[in-house]
Design a protein around this motif. Structure first.
Motif, PDB file in Angstrom:
ATOM      1  N   LEU A  55     -22.257  41.735  49.018  1.00  0.00           N
ATOM      2  CA  LEU A  55     -21.115  41.611  48.125  1.00  0.00           C
ATOM      3  C   LEU A  55     -21.508  40.931  46.819  1.00  0.00           C
ATOM      4  O   LEU A  55     -21.109  41.352  45.731  1.00  0.00           O
ATOM      5  CB  LEU A  55     -19.999  40.816  48.819  1.00  0.00           C
ATOM      6  CG  LEU A  55     -19.255  41.558  49.928  1.00  0.00           C
ATOM      7  CD1 LEU A  55     -18.447  40.582  50.773  1.00  0.00           C
ATOM      8  CD2 LEU A  55     -18.338  42.630  49.335  1.00  0.00           C
ATOM      9  N   LEU A  62     -15.170  37.067  46.146  1.00  0.00           N
ATOM     10  CA  LEU A  62     -16.236  37.699  46.937  1.00  0.00           C
ATOM     11  C   LEU A  62     -17.311  38.330  46.056  1.00  0.00           C
ATOM     12  O   LEU A  62     -18.479  38.377  46.425  1.00  0.00           O
ATOM     13  CB  LEU A  62     -15.648  38.740  47.883  1.00  0.00           C
ATOM     14  CG  LEU A  62     -15.051  38.197  49.182  1.00  0.00           C
ATOM     15  CD1 LEU A  62     -14.367  39.312  49.957  1.00  0.00           C
ATOM     16  CD2 LEU A  62     -16.118  37.535  50.045  1.00  0.00           C
ATOM     17  N   GLY A  63     -16.929  38.816  44.879  1.00  0.00           N
ATOM     18  CA  GLY A  63     -17.904  39.405  43.973  1.00  0.00           C
ATOM     19  C   GLY A  63     -18.581  38.399  43.071  1.00  0.00           C
ATOM     20  O   GLY A  63     -19.538  38.729  42.375  1.00  0.00           O
ATOM     21  N   THR A 107      -9.947  37.773  39.545  1.00  0.00           N
ATOM     22  CA  THR A 107     -10.376  38.495  40.747  1.00  0.00           C
ATOM     23  C   THR A 107     -11.687  39.215  40.502  1.00  0.00           C
ATOM     24  O   THR A 107     -11.861  39.893  39.482  1.00  0.00           O
ATOM     25  CB  THR A 107      -9.313  39.497  41.240  1.00  0.00           C
ATOM     26  OG1 THR A 107      -9.828  40.190  42.388  1.00  0.00           O
ATOM     27  CG2 THR A 107      -8.926  40.507  40.167  1.00  0.00           C
ATOM     28  N   SER A 108     -12.606  39.048  41.436  1.00  0.00           N
ATOM     29  CA  SER A 108     -13.895  39.757  41.393  1.00  0.00           C
ATOM     30  C   SER A 108     -13.933  40.831  42.471  1.00  0.00           C
ATOM     31  O   SER A 108     -15.011  41.270  42.877  1.00  0.00           O
ATOM     32  CB  SER A 108     -15.039  38.763  41.598  1.00  0.00           C
ATOM     33  OG  SER A 108     -14.960  38.167  42.886  1.00  0.00           O
ATOM     34  N   GLU A 109     -12.765  41.260  42.912  1.00  0.00           N
ATOM     35  CA  GLU A 109     -12.673  42.206  44.027  1.00  0.00           C
ATOM     36  C   GLU A 109     -11.719  43.339  43.676  1.00  0.00           C
ATOM     37  O   GLU A 109     -10.666  43.115  43.090  1.00  0.00           O
ATOM     38  CB  GLU A 109     -12.148  41.493  45.280  1.00  0.00           C
ATOM     39  CG  GLU A 109     -12.939  40.246  45.650  1.00  0.00           C
ATOM     40  CD  GLU A 109     -12.211  39.384  46.661  1.00  0.00           C
ATOM     41  OE1 GLU A 109     -11.221  39.861  47.265  1.00  0.00           O
ATOM     42  OE2 GLU A 109     -12.618  38.230  46.846  1.00  0.00           O
ATOM     43  N   SER A 110     -12.095  44.563  44.074  1.00  0.00           N
ATOM     44  CA  SER A 110     -11.234  45.713  43.851  1.00  0.00           C
ATOM     45  C   SER A 110     -11.443  46.720  44.970  1.00  0.00           C
ATOM     46  O   SER A 110     -12.182  46.459  45.932  1.00  0.00           O
ATOM     47  CB  SER A 110     -11.533  46.345  42.486  1.00  0.00           C
ATOM     48  OG  SER A 110     -10.594  47.358  42.192  1.00  0.00           O
ATOM     49  N   HIS A 111     -10.780  47.877  44.847  1.00  0.00           N
ATOM     50  CA  HIS A 111     -10.895  48.957  45.820  1.00  0.00           C
ATOM     51  C   HIS A 111     -10.866  50.290  45.078  1.00  0.00           C
ATOM     52  O   HIS A 111     -10.263  50.397  44.006  1.00  0.00           O
ATOM     53  CB  HIS A 111      -9.744  48.910  46.830  1.00  0.00           C
ATOM     54  CG  HIS A 111      -9.652  47.637  47.591  1.00  0.00           C
ATOM     55  ND1 HIS A 111     -10.363  47.399  48.741  1.00  0.00           N
ATOM     56  CD2 HIS A 111      -8.949  46.498  47.344  1.00  0.00           C
ATOM     57  CE1 HIS A 111     -10.100  46.188  49.185  1.00  0.00           C
ATOM     58  NE2 HIS A 111      -9.248  45.610  48.354  1.00  0.00           N
ATOM     59  N   MET A 126     -14.286  47.366  49.979  1.00  0.00           N
ATOM     60  CA  MET A 126     -14.327  46.275  49.013  1.00  0.00           C
ATOM     61  C   MET A 126     -15.362  46.604  47.940  1.00  0.00           C
ATOM     62  O   MET A 126     -16.519  46.877  48.240  1.00  0.00           O
ATOM     63  CB  MET A 126     -14.703  44.965  49.703  1.00  0.00           C
ATOM     64  CG  MET A 126     -14.867  43.788  48.761  1.00  0.00           C
ATOM     65  SD  MET A 126     -13.309  43.285  48.009  1.00  0.00           S
ATOM     66  CE  MET A 126     -12.475  42.595  49.446  1.00  0.00           C
ATOM     67  N   PRO A 148     -16.976  44.821  44.853  1.00  0.00           N
ATOM     68  CA  PRO A 148     -17.087  43.551  44.137  1.00  0.00           C
ATOM     69  C   PRO A 148     -17.593  43.734  42.716  1.00  0.00           C
ATOM     70  O   PRO A 148     -18.307  44.691  42.420  1.00  0.00           O
ATOM     71  CB  PRO A 148     -18.106  42.768  44.974  1.00  0.00           C
ATOM     72  CG  PRO A 148     -18.976  43.830  45.570  1.00  0.00           C
ATOM     73  CD  PRO A 148     -18.121  45.059  45.753  1.00  0.00           C
ATOM     74  N   PRO A 162     -12.163  42.494  37.843  1.00  0.00           N
ATOM     75  CA  PRO A 162     -13.592  42.443  38.204  1.00  0.00           C
ATOM     76  C   PRO A 162     -14.524  42.994  37.142  1.00  0.00           C
ATOM     77  O   PRO A 162     -14.150  43.822  36.312  1.00  0.00           O
ATOM     78  CB  PRO A 162     -13.654  43.306  39.475  1.00  0.00           C
ATOM     79  CG  PRO A 162     -12.276  43.267  40.035  1.00  0.00           C
ATOM     80  CD  PRO A 162     -11.373  43.216  38.846  1.00  0.00           C
TER      81      PRO A 162
END
Length: 306
Positions: free
Chosen positions: A130, A216-217, A234-238, A248, A250, A269
């Motif tokens: 990640l 997490l990223g 936020t360092s997280e996406s989808h 996830m 990152p 992110p």
């Protein structure tokens, strides 16, 4: 830092059938596996390139820092790190002598040429992947480890947000992120963070009430940064694709020195906020912000230079 379980390390070093395959330049496909010698020193796994730094696998390992090994019936995702410590190299020489005594190739493997291409090999867990920006599906066999960290952080966050002074808050934030928070840095509660181990805070940082970090990223806040109330980073996406959405994705966020993030702003992110820049209140930042720039709006756009 991931370390090998003792039983796995023993199997690897006893089997003597290690094949190494660093990533190619695309960072996704593995190179052709190369059989090499391996030794263990103080609980760590080490390998060397017979042809020294001219070896193609060595160059790929140093460049990409990750890949795969196959050995003892196991296939493992691993990270690679070049070894510079000459004393450690001496100990690795001793391990080679003990394991490969009598081999006609031993002298070559403890020569200066091979010593210069010494690599530490460590197991590469889900947090390594990640942090490196690799997409990870939510049904990944290791995803339970993320849940364990989240539960740990929830417990600590409860204590953090019940704290009664800034020193106590700093203490709990330090426990969450795994590093001491400098006494010049101030965080006002409530402060929300989902994992913490991928967040880094610089000196003289100010974080106001009700901010939220998803890290997490990776989230890096450099020295002298000011973050206003209700900021979301936020360092997280989808992925948007429904078939891949439960993955996830990152992307590290970096807020450079002396930047100011206005109240209620959101930073998405894979964004870097440049030194001295200002993000206006309520802005949604989807792209990098150059240094000495003011951005505003949804999505955020440059409104002037400083």
């Amino acid at each position: 830092m991931n370390r090998w379980p003792e039983d796995e390390l023993s199997e690897i070093t006893e089997s003597d059938d290690l094949h190494i395959a660093p990533f190619r330049e695309d960072g996704e496909t593995y190179g052709t596996p190369t059989r090499i010698w391996s030794v263990a020193v103080e609980g760590e796994l080490y390998v060397r390139a017979y042809n020294g730094q001219d070896s193609s696998w060595y160059q790929a390992a140093v460049r990409e820092t990750a890949g795969q090994i196959e050995t003892a019936g196991m296939t493992k995702e691993v990270s690679f790190e070049s070894v510079e410590d000459e004393v450690l190299k001496d100990h690795i020489d001793e391990a080679y002598r003990a394991k490969y005594e009598g081999s006609p190739y031993l002298d070559s493997m403890i020569s200066e040429r091979a010593r210069s291409a010494t690599v530490r090999v460590r197991p590469r867990g889900i947090f390594d992947r990640l942090r490196a920006g690799e997409p990870v599906p939510l049904d990944d066999p290791e995803y339970a480890k993320v849940s364990e960290e989240v539960n740990r952080t929830i417990r600590l966050t409860k204590k953090l947000n019940a704290a009664t002074d800034v020193d106590e808050i700093r203490h709990y934030v330090g426990e969450i992120i795994g590093e001491e928070v400098d006494e010049s840095t101030t965080i006002f509660p409530p402060f929300h963070i989902n994992v913490g181990k991928h967040t880094s805070l610089g000196r003289n940082v100010f974080i106001n009430h009700a901010c939220s970090f998803l890290d997490l990223g990776g989230i890096t806040i450099e020295d002298e940064v000011m973050i206003s109330a209700r900021v979301n980073i936020t360092s997280e996406s989808h992925p948007v694709d429904p078939d891949r959405r439960k993955t996830m994705v990152p992307g590290e966020v970096v807020v450079e020195r002396n930047a100011w993030i206005g109240a209620g702003a959101t930073i998405l992110p894979d964004v870097r906020i440049g030194e001295n820049s200002v993000v206006a209140a309520g802005a949604v930042v989807t792209n990098d912000v150059p240094a000495n720039t003011v951005v505003a709006g949804v999505p955020a756009e440059e409104v002037r230079e400083l």
